[in-house]
Design a protein around this motif. Structure first.
Motif, PDB file in Angstrom:
ATOM      1  N   TRP A  18      -3.847   8.567  -2.272  1.00 45.15           N
ATOM      2  CA  TRP A  18      -2.409   8.410  -2.051  1.00 45.15           C
ATOM      3  C   TRP A  18      -2.096   8.020  -0.611  1.00 45.15           C
ATOM      4  O   TRP A  18      -0.978   7.658  -0.299  1.00 45.15           O
ATOM      5  N   PHE A  76       5.690  14.015   4.128  1.00 46.33           N
ATOM      6  CA  PHE A  76       5.466  13.209   2.928  1.00 46.33           C
ATOM      7  C   PHE A  76       5.173  14.054   1.692  1.00 46.33           C
ATOM      8  O   PHE A  76       4.849  13.526   0.637  1.00 46.33           O
ATOM      9  N   TYR A  92       5.104  11.577  -1.380  1.00 45.31           N
ATOM     10  CA  TYR A  92       5.127  10.137  -1.131  1.00 45.31           C
ATOM     11  C   TYR A  92       3.762   9.520  -1.404  1.00 45.31           C
ATOM     12  O   TYR A  92       2.753   9.950  -0.849  1.00 45.31           O
ATOM     13  N   ASP A  93       3.739   8.527  -2.258  1.00 48.92           N
ATOM     14  CA  ASP A  93       2.540   7.739  -2.544  1.00 48.92           C
ATOM     15  C   ASP A  93       2.587   6.551  -1.586  1.00 48.92           C
ATOM     16  O   ASP A  93       3.271   5.556  -1.831  1.00 48.92           O
ATOM     17  N   ALA A  94       1.894   6.671  -0.445  1.00 47.85           N
ATOM     18  CA  ALA A  94       1.949   5.644   0.585  1.00 47.85           C
ATOM     19  C   ALA A  94       1.356   4.328   0.132  1.00 47.85           C
ATOM     20  O   ALA A  94       1.778   3.260   0.582  1.00 47.85           O
ATOM     21  N   TRP A  99       8.256   7.513  -3.775  1.00 46.03           N
ATOM     22  CA  TRP A  99       8.308   8.973  -3.854  1.00 46.03           C
ATOM     23  C   TRP A  99       8.164   9.360  -5.312  1.00 46.03           C
ATOM     24  O   TRP A  99       8.756   8.722  -6.186  1.00 46.03           O
ATOM     25  N   CYS A 100       7.414  10.432  -5.571  1.00 47.17           N
ATOM     26  CA  CYS A 100       7.171  10.899  -6.937  1.00 47.17           C
ATOM     27  C   CYS A 100       7.457  12.391  -7.041  1.00 47.17           C
ATOM     28  O   CYS A 100       7.334  13.119  -6.067  1.00 47.17           O
TER      29      CYS A 100
END
Length: 101
Positions: A18, A76, A92-94, A99-100
């Motif tokens: 991620w 995050f 946060y999936d960078a 955002w999940c």
């Protein structure tokens, strides 16, 4: 400690780190809310899928050992309070930039 079969479920779900997007053999599970030393003695919210994300070993190391990276991890949602509910705390999936929950 998570066994390979359990981790495979999360790897199948996430498929990459991620933080950096790595798909290599360096991927490991990251508990967002820390289980604490010795872990929990019973199944809890800390064992829920929403509390686990996949990171590469480098990102996991930096999250655990570098203060500035750990602070970004908290911002995050990669690290949350062990008393928080991971199912309601966004992360946060960078790699995808989303955002999940």
């Amino acid at each position: 400690m998570m066994n390979r079969k359990e981790f495979r479920k999360f790897l199948d779900r996430d498929q990459y780190c991620w933080h950096c997007g790595s798909t290599g053999v360096d991927l490991i599970p990251q508990h967002r809310a820390n289980r604490g030393h010795g872990g929990a003695s019973k199944i809890s919210k800390l064992d829920q899928p929403s509390n686990l994300i996949v990171l590469c070993s480098d990102a996991n190391f930096m999250l655990e050992n570098l203060a500035d990276f750990a602070e970004r991890g908290r911002l995050f949602g990669r690290e949350i309070s062990r008393y928080a509910d991971p199912a309601t705390e966004p992360v946060y999936d960078a790699w995808r930039g989303v955002w999940c929950i």
